[in-house]
Design a protein around this motif. Structure first.
Motif, PDB file in Angstrom:
ATOM      1  N   HIS A  47     -34.353 -42.904 -60.212  1.00 33.49           N
ATOM      2  CA  HIS A  47     -33.091 -43.329 -60.813  1.00 33.49           C
ATOM      3  C   HIS A  47     -32.584 -42.181 -61.668  1.00 33.49           C
ATOM      4  O   HIS A  47     -33.370 -41.415 -62.219  1.00 33.49           O
ATOM      5  CB  HIS A  47     -33.290 -44.583 -61.675  1.00 33.49           C
ATOM      6  N   ALA A  48     -31.274 -42.068 -61.742  1.00 31.65           N
ATOM      7  CA  ALA A  48     -30.663 -41.044 -62.600  1.00 31.65           C
ATOM      8  C   ALA A  48     -29.676 -41.713 -63.539  1.00 31.65           C
ATOM      9  O   ALA A  48     -29.029 -42.705 -63.181  1.00 31.65           O
ATOM     10  CB  ALA A  48     -29.956 -39.988 -61.754  1.00 31.65           C
ATOM     11  N   TRP A  49     -29.594 -41.162 -64.720  1.00 28.35           N
ATOM     12  CA  TRP A  49     -28.643 -41.630 -65.725  1.00 28.35           C
ATOM     13  C   TRP A  49     -27.749 -40.453 -66.092  1.00 28.35           C
ATOM     14  O   TRP A  49     -28.246 -39.400 -66.504  1.00 28.35           O
ATOM     15  CB  TRP A  49     -29.368 -42.152 -66.959  1.00 28.35           C
ATOM     16  N   VAL A  50     -26.455 -40.625 -65.940  1.00 24.95           N
ATOM     17  CA  VAL A  50     -25.483 -39.600 -66.311  1.00 24.95           C
ATOM     18  C   VAL A  50     -25.014 -39.936 -67.720  1.00 24.95           C
ATOM     19  O   VAL A  50     -24.439 -40.997 -67.957  1.00 24.95           O
ATOM     20  CB  VAL A  50     -24.297 -39.572 -65.332  1.00 24.95           C
ATOM     21  N   VAL A  51     -25.274 -39.039 -68.632  1.00 23.47           N
ATOM     22  CA  VAL A  51     -24.960 -39.264 -70.045  1.00 23.47           C
ATOM     23  C   VAL A  51     -23.747 -38.409 -70.395  1.00 23.47           C
ATOM     24  O   VAL A  51     -23.832 -37.176 -70.393  1.00 23.47           O
ATOM     25  CB  VAL A  51     -26.169 -38.899 -70.935  1.00 23.47           C
ATOM     26  N   THR A  52     -22.620 -39.078 -70.691  1.00 20.47           N
ATOM     27  CA  THR A  52     -21.385 -38.361 -71.021  1.00 20.47           C
ATOM     28  C   THR A  52     -20.761 -38.823 -72.326  1.00 20.47           C
ATOM     29  O   THR A  52     -19.978 -38.082 -72.924  1.00 20.47           O
ATOM     30  CB  THR A  52     -20.337 -38.517 -69.899  1.00 20.47           C
ATOM     31  N   ASP A  53     -21.051 -40.028 -72.749  1.00 21.02           N
ATOM     32  CA  ASP A  53     -20.511 -40.557 -73.999  1.00 21.02           C
ATOM     33  C   ASP A  53     -21.025 -39.703 -75.165  1.00 21.02           C
ATOM     34  O   ASP A  53     -22.224 -39.401 -75.238  1.00 21.02           O
ATOM     35  CB  ASP A  53     -20.950 -42.017 -74.161  1.00 21.02           C
ATOM     36  N   ALA A  54     -20.139 -39.316 -76.070  1.00 19.55           N
ATOM     37  CA  ALA A  54     -20.507 -38.403 -77.162  1.00 19.55           C
ATOM     38  C   ALA A  54     -21.666 -38.948 -78.004  1.00 19.55           C
ATOM     39  O   ALA A  54     -22.574 -38.186 -78.382  1.00 19.55           O
ATOM     40  CB  ALA A  54     -19.297 -38.114 -78.043  1.00 19.55           C
ATOM     41  N   ASP A  55     -21.660 -40.243 -78.292  1.00 18.70           N
ATOM     42  CA  ASP A  55     -22.764 -40.825 -79.070  1.00 18.70           C
ATOM     43  C   ASP A  55     -24.072 -40.785 -78.284  1.00 18.70           C
ATOM     44  O   ASP A  55     -25.130 -40.499 -78.846  1.00 18.70           O
ATOM     45  CB  ASP A  55     -22.440 -42.264 -79.476  1.00 18.70           C
ATOM     46  N   ALA A  56     -24.001 -41.059 -76.992  1.00 17.51           N
ATOM     47  CA  ALA A  56     -25.202 -41.022 -76.154  1.00 17.51           C
ATOM     48  C   ALA A  56     -25.723 -39.584 -76.019  1.00 17.51           C
ATOM     49  O   ALA A  56     -26.938 -39.352 -76.052  1.00 17.51           O
ATOM     50  CB  ALA A  56     -24.913 -41.632 -74.784  1.00 17.51           C
ATOM     51  N   VAL A  57     -24.806 -38.627 -75.885  1.00 18.56           N
ATOM     52  CA  VAL A  57     -25.199 -37.213 -75.831  1.00 18.56           C
ATOM     53  C   VAL A  57     -25.936 -36.845 -77.119  1.00 18.56           C
ATOM     54  O   VAL A  57     -26.977 -36.177 -77.092  1.00 18.56           O
ATOM     55  CB  VAL A  57     -23.973 -36.310 -75.592  1.00 18.56           C
ATOM     56  N   ALA A  58     -25.429 -37.287 -78.256  1.00 17.08           N
ATOM     57  CA  ALA A  58     -26.077 -37.005 -79.544  1.00 17.08           C
ATOM     58  C   ALA A  58     -27.473 -37.617 -79.591  1.00 17.08           C
ATOM     59  O   ALA A  58     -28.415 -36.985 -80.100  1.00 17.08           O
ATOM     60  CB  ALA A  58     -25.221 -37.533 -80.692  1.00 17.08           C
ATOM     61  N   ARG A  59     -27.636 -38.813 -79.041  1.00 16.78           N
ATOM     62  CA  ARG A  59     -28.965 -39.446 -79.027  1.00 16.78           C
ATOM     63  C   ARG A  59     -29.926 -38.684 -78.131  1.00 16.78           C
ATOM     64  O   ARG A  59     -31.097 -38.508 -78.489  1.00 16.78           O
ATOM     65  CB  ARG A  59     -28.851 -40.914 -78.600  1.00 16.78           C
ATOM     66  N   VAL A  60     -29.467 -38.213 -76.978  1.00 15.00           N
ATOM     67  CA  VAL A  60     -30.331 -37.389 -76.121  1.00 15.00           C
ATOM     68  C   VAL A  60     -30.770 -36.149 -76.892  1.00 15.00           C
ATOM     69  O   VAL A  60     -31.946 -35.765 -76.873  1.00 15.00           O
ATOM     70  CB  VAL A  60     -29.641 -37.006 -74.794  1.00 15.00           C
ATOM     71  N   ASN A  61     -29.842 -35.532 -77.597  1.00 11.46           N
ATOM     72  CA  ASN A  61     -30.172 -34.331 -78.368  1.00 11.46           C
ATOM     73  C   ASN A  61     -31.196 -34.596 -79.475  1.00 11.46           C
ATOM     74  O   ASN A  61     -31.876 -33.667 -79.907  1.00 11.46           O
ATOM     75  CB  ASN A  61     -28.906 -33.704 -78.950  1.00 11.46           C
ATOM     76  N   GLU A  62     -31.313 -35.847 -79.917  1.00  8.42           N
ATOM     77  CA  GLU A  62     -32.345 -36.190 -80.902  1.00  8.42           C
ATOM     78  C   GLU A  62     -33.745 -36.138 -80.311  1.00  8.42           C
ATOM     79  O   GLU A  62     -34.723 -36.040 -81.043  1.00  8.42           O
ATOM     80  CB  GLU A  62     -32.096 -37.589 -81.475  1.00  8.42           C
ATOM     81  N   THR A  63     -33.850 -36.193 -78.980  1.00  6.79           N
ATOM     82  CA  THR A  63     -35.161 -36.230 -78.324  1.00  6.79           C
ATOM     83  C   THR A  63     -35.631 -34.866 -77.846  1.00  6.79           C
ATOM     84  O   THR A  63     -36.763 -34.732 -77.386  1.00  6.79           O
ATOM     85  CB  THR A  63     -35.158 -37.202 -77.125  1.00  6.79           C
ATOM     86  N   THR A  64     -34.769 -33.869 -77.919  1.00  8.78           N
ATOM     87  CA  THR A  64     -35.135 -32.525 -77.468  1.00  8.78           C
ATOM     88  C   THR A  64     -34.305 -31.498 -78.218  1.00  8.78           C
ATOM     89  O   THR A  64     -33.156 -31.762 -78.577  1.00  8.78           O
ATOM     90  CB  THR A  64     -34.931 -32.350 -75.948  1.00  8.78           C
ATOM     91  N   ARG A  65     -34.879 -30.343 -78.432  1.00  9.87           N
ATOM     92  CA  ARG A  65     -34.096 -29.260 -79.045  1.00  9.87           C
ATOM     93  C   ARG A  65     -33.468 -28.371 -77.961  1.00  9.87           C
ATOM     94  O   ARG A  65     -32.881 -27.341 -78.243  1.00  9.87           O
ATOM     95  CB  ARG A  65     -34.972 -28.433 -79.982  1.00  9.87           C
ATOM     96  N   PHE A  66     -33.597 -28.813 -76.711  1.00  5.75           N
ATOM     97  CA  PHE A  66     -33.128 -28.011 -75.580  1.00  5.75           C
ATOM     98  C   PHE A  66     -31.896 -28.625 -74.910  1.00  5.75           C
ATOM     99  O   PHE A  66     -31.860 -28.794 -73.695  1.00  5.75           O
ATOM    100  CB  PHE A  66     -34.267 -27.804 -74.580  1.00  5.75           C
ATOM    101  N   GLY A  67     -30.896 -28.941 -75.702  1.00  5.77           N
ATOM    102  CA  GLY A  67     -29.639 -29.469 -75.177  1.00  5.77           C
ATOM    103  C   GLY A  67     -28.652 -28.381 -74.828  1.00  5.77           C
ATOM    104  O   GLY A  67     -27.759 -28.578 -74.012  1.00  5.77           O
ATOM    105  N   PHE A  68     -28.788 -27.223 -75.463  1.00  7.60           N
ATOM    106  CA  PHE A  68     -28.013 -26.022 -75.179  1.00  7.60           C
ATOM    107  C   PHE A  68     -26.498 -26.236 -75.235  1.00  7.60           C
ATOM    108  O   PHE A  68     -25.747 -25.562 -74.543  1.00  7.60           O
ATOM    109  CB  PHE A  68     -28.427 -25.413 -73.838  1.00  7.60           C
TER     110      PHE A  68
END
Length: 171
Positions: A47-68
């Motif tokens: 399964h794949a999840w496409v993350v585009t919502d600004a708040d969701a993008v910010a949450r992904v960035n909380e889990t890794t320092r490699f968001g670039f």
């Protein structure tokens, strides 16, 4: 269609992304490449999840320092209970199948003139907590996707490869 070897050789782990928006049709092309990936017995246990919502993008960035600086992420997960299992040794192919899908995503990103890198360094339990729809999956990779920044370039060791003789035996 690109010459595949040229595509494979030109792909690099892009770690500097611009803030230029990605056209929605390019995301759809990436997903089209994912969906046609071969999987064992065509079980398609991913399964794949496409993350585009600004708040969701910010949450992904909380889990890794490699968001670039990505404004779009694709997260790929594997579903072990939906995968083919090799009868001889019980080997479950969910992670292999999801990795094939992930590789096709990465190569399509390159073919479209975008940049990404395979991010494996992330807090999967935290990501699953933030996004409960991911909870039942083995999260394989996060792909930060964007246009390469003007000064993006391959890492110094990118082109360094072991000799073929060290990696391949002909029997």
């Amino acid at each position: 269609m690109s010459d595949f070897l040229s595509l494979a050789q030109s792909r690099y782990s892009c770690r500097m992304l611009s803030d230029k928006p990605i056209e929605p049709e390019k995301i759809e092309q990436i997903l089209a490449a994912a969906i046609c990936a071969p999987t064992a017995v065509n079980k398609q246990p991913w399964h794949a999840w496409v993350v585009t919502d600004a708040d969701a993008v910010a949450r992904v960035n909380e889990t890794t320092r490699f968001g670039f600086g990505a404004q779009v992420f694709i997260v790929v997960g594997a579903a072990a209970d939906a995968a083919w299992v090799r009868k001889f040794d019980g080997r479950n192919f969910a992670d292999v199948d999801a990795s094939i899908v992930a590789t096709q995503i990465m190569l399509e990103v390159q073919d479209l003139g975008l940049g990404t890198t395979w991010v494996g360094h992330f807090d999967a339990p935290a990501l699953k907590e933030m996004f409960p729809q991911m909870a039942d999956y083995d999260l394989i990779a996060i792909f930060p996707i964007g246009y390469p920044a003007d000064d993006a370039q391959p890492a110094p060791m990118h082109a360094t490869r072991k000799p073929l003789a060290d990696l391949v035996d002909r029997i």
